[in-house]
Design an enzyme around this catalytic site. Sequence first.
Site, PDB file in Angstrom:
ATOM      1  N   GLY A  60       1.549 -17.584  18.629  1.00  0.00           N
ATOM      2  CA  GLY A  60       2.566 -16.560  18.792  1.00  0.00           C
ATOM      3  C   GLY A  60       3.767 -16.835  17.906  1.00  0.00           C
ATOM      4  N   PRO A  61       4.622 -15.839  17.744  1.00  0.00           N
ATOM      5  CA  PRO A  61       5.813 -16.009  16.909  1.00  0.00           C
ATOM      6  C   PRO A  61       6.899 -16.779  17.641  1.00  0.00           C
ATOM      7  CG  PRO A  61       5.809 -13.835  17.893  1.00  0.00           C
ATOM      8  CD  PRO A  61       4.520 -14.489  18.298  1.00  0.00           C
ATOM      9  N   GLY A  62       7.861 -17.267  16.871  1.00  0.00           N
ATOM     10  CA  GLY A  62       9.021 -17.914  17.467  1.00  0.00           C
ATOM     11  C   GLY A  62       8.858 -19.416  17.597  1.00  0.00           C
ATOM     12  N   CYS A  91      -1.682 -23.551  17.717  1.00  0.00           N
ATOM     13  CA  CYS A  91      -0.439 -23.306  16.971  1.00  0.00           C
ATOM     14  C   CYS A  91       0.789 -23.447  17.872  1.00  0.00           C
ATOM     15  CB  CYS A  91      -0.496 -21.948  16.286  1.00  0.00           C
ATOM     16  SG  CYS A  91       0.732 -21.747  14.968  1.00  0.00           S
ATOM     17  N   LEU A  92       1.352 -22.343  18.351  1.00  0.00           N
ATOM     18  CA  LEU A  92       2.483 -22.419  19.274  1.00  0.00           C
ATOM     19  C   LEU A  92       2.095 -23.217  20.512  1.00  0.00           C
ATOM     20  CD1 LEU A  92       5.425 -21.280  19.713  1.00  0.00           C
ATOM     21  CD2 LEU A  92       4.347 -19.473  21.065  1.00  0.00           C
ATOM     22  N   GLN A  95       2.449 -26.872  19.643  1.00  0.00           N
ATOM     23  CA  GLN A  95       3.865 -27.231  19.552  1.00  0.00           C
ATOM     24  C   GLN A  95       4.485 -27.352  20.932  1.00  0.00           C
ATOM     25  OE1 GLN A  95       5.535 -24.214  16.995  1.00  0.00           O
ATOM     26  NE2 GLN A  95       4.188 -24.753  15.287  1.00  0.00           N
ATOM     27  N   SER A 140       5.589 -22.338  10.367  1.00  0.00           N
ATOM     28  CA  SER A 140       6.769 -22.830   9.654  1.00  0.00           C
ATOM     29  C   SER A 140       7.413 -23.993  10.399  1.00  0.00           C
ATOM     30  CB  SER A 140       7.792 -21.702   9.484  1.00  0.00           C
ATOM     31  OG  SER A 140       8.143 -21.162  10.733  1.00  0.00           O
ATOM     32  N   LEU A 141       6.950 -24.248  11.631  1.00  0.00           N
ATOM     33  CA  LEU A 141       7.418 -25.382  12.432  1.00  0.00           C
ATOM     34  C   LEU A 141       6.275 -26.392  12.572  1.00  0.00           C
ATOM     35  CD1 LEU A 141       9.172 -23.380  15.310  1.00  0.00           C
ATOM     36  CD2 LEU A 141      10.181 -24.180  13.164  1.00  0.00           C
ATOM     37  N   HIS A 183      -5.267 -22.384  12.694  1.00  0.00           N
ATOM     38  CA  HIS A 183      -5.830 -21.241  13.424  1.00  0.00           C
ATOM     39  C   HIS A 183      -7.348 -21.253  13.334  1.00  0.00           C
ATOM     40  CE1 HIS A 183      -2.320 -18.529  14.490  1.00  0.00           C
ATOM     41  NE2 HIS A 183      -1.759 -19.588  13.940  1.00  0.00           N
ATOM     42  N   GLU A 185      -9.386 -19.349  14.737  1.00  0.00           N
ATOM     43  CA  GLU A 185      -9.942 -17.999  14.839  1.00  0.00           C
ATOM     44  C   GLU A 185      -9.845 -17.204  13.552  1.00  0.00           C
ATOM     45  OE1 GLU A 185      -5.620 -17.282  15.140  1.00  0.00           O
ATOM     46  OE2 GLU A 185      -6.996 -18.859  15.804  1.00  0.00           O
TER      47      GLU A 185
END
Length: 764
Positions: A60-62, A91-92, A95, A140-141, A183, A185
Amino acid sequence: MSCPRILLIDSYDSFTFNLASLCKRAIPDCSIHIIKNDSLSVRELVPYLDYFSAVIIGPGPGSPDVAEDIGVVKDIWKISDDHLLPIFGVCLGLQSLAIESGAILKRLNVVKHGQIYEIMHNGVEIFKGVGQVLAVRYHSLHVDLQGTEDIEPLAWADDGDENGRVVMAVKHKSKPFWAVQYHPESVCTDGGGEEVLRNFWRLAKNWSSIRRPTVRAWKLSVEEKVGAAWPALSVNPDMSPAYGASSAEVHTRVITNPGLSLSRLCEALGASDESADFAILESAAEPGRFSIVGCLTETSPRITYRIGDSHIRIRTRAGCSTEDLGSRDIWTWLSSFMCAKRARGGSPEVPFWGGLVGFLSYELGVSSLTTSHRPLTPDKTSPHPDVNLVFIERSIVLDRTSGLVYVQSSKTSDDDWIEDTLTLLGKCVCTSADPTIPLTPTPRDDKVKLSPIVTLPNREQYISNIHRAKEHLYAGDSYELCLTAPTRVSVPKLDPHISRQVSSSWELYKVLRTRNPAPHSAYLRLHPSTFVSSSPERFLSYSRPPNSVFQLRPIKGTVRKAPGITRAVAEELLAGSVKEVAENLMIVDLIRHDLHGVIGDVVDVKQFCQVEEYKTVWQLVSVIEGQPSPDQQRFDLGWEVLRRSLPPGSMTGAPKKRSVEILNDLEDHDRGVYSGVFGYWDVGGAGDWSVTIRTCFKYEDRDDVHEHPADCDCAKSRNTNSVNDVWTMGAGGAITALSDPEAEWEEMIVKVESVLRAFEAVNA
């Protein structure tokens, strides 16, 4: 463990259904239930975990340290042993697991969005038996491990001088938690996708056999909270669940007329009469094939709708009426309308037998996106309706491949019209002055000079917005943002006393499609809007049930034709560019998600990042196709896919919802008609919708307002400028972390110029 149930927590990403599809392949016979990360509190969610075999935390974003971005995910890592179950994060998800376990979150020096990297791993845990992994990264993180955390690394990527060694996978030291940063997927991930998920499931079963041997029996009350298993189709109560019987019959006559002049035919049917509605969808270039000419009658209903209205408007030449939507939305109302118009018996090779033709605005798609942050639709200033469609019962379809012409009608008794039309077709043949089927502009009096006044976007503002967009990309809010801006063209109207009384918009279309022929050209004069397009991009097409196939053809990557720009050079500049391929890949993955979301598993990328030649440019094009299962086949399935896929991902970026939110802040205008879609929904259940690019449109001044009720679109917001026609066209480009602002500005101007040259030719 039979028929496992998996809970997938979605953080408003645009790749979630791709991940669900991957899980279905890796975990045999599983059912997947998908919830948003803010739909339930942790207190509400935890009791329901006992009904699931495992949890997948999606991307997800953020940032994982922002409460609005991460939702319930931050708490799920801390659930008590009584409710503990295996979890896999992406991903997220990685993190979040990492920072909740003591790791430090940092920004990458150089972000990685849509890029493929080799992933080095130690061959254990989720990588057991896995060989080389080439994986797509969207981040980006990243997380920095000091060695004192409750997690340990399993895989890395070596970014060299850019970012050094970056953690790509971790496991918890004592709990059944695993996660990857890349990712799995993505369509371009090789080796680290299904194999890794299969290993996760093996580890999850082993852990559960000791610590959690039984999962609670499923209850309907659980499904009421977490939703039905994916994919779950909503059903219009007025729509038969299958393609079913039809009440109308399509009557068709087929002739061969290789000398037919499309220009003469359209003008014989009224294309030059600016006061009358007219509709043509033309395939003027490969890979397009069929051109559709609508033959409107006095009773042809025009349907318009504006976001926020509680009613729709229906207009014929006899007058205008309104109909309340009641508890339905516009999509459901149109489904019911078309259900009543279903027909059978047309030529199966022809994709259009009659039906709805017109356009849908960008904001209509935006309004359907769910959001927990803020309203996504700005205060609407565009005068154009968000839905502008006409229902066509009579049509002429030209097949540019076979040379056949189909004259069609779904009216009960229309033999006389068909015979009259066949006679008309015989008269609309090419002459030495009009030797080919391409449309040619009508000559003008040399004394008439109608120079257009062009207002381009502000260059400094556009470049400034690119820099602002890139900051969002660096922060992890988006992977790609399709930034746009409008250009306006003011054209003096024709003076009937000194020039022929011809339709200036029809003349514009003839020039545009001759100079820039495109597979998805259109001339839609549906008052109060006039729409002229030479779009190269198909958004979504679908064939009739019961064997429907869905196809999308996203375009990302453009090079202007010029001396020395051969196919080989274009392929090096486009298919050989990390930046261009990354832009295209992100939209391919987004589109796969949209299609998976409705029809389920069977979605394939038939063509990835191939260079196609157009009249003025080279384009980088991918092709995605999907096929629903037999029990999903129904008359309005294509309409449902369209509804849930708008706005086009190629015009927003990814993830779609967050990207739209950002663009809403960056762009100080609504897009209106631009970057929506136009096309048709056929009475047999087929459809073809194109992206509204390389398009200009104007709001018509009408002289017959007194004939219509005051609440009709044609009687509202009249253009008081009787001297000039004001046309609007939009253009833009996908902004990524690799974008050069000056180059992005130039690419946007290239797209604008392909339409501007038509104005210059018409008004020379």
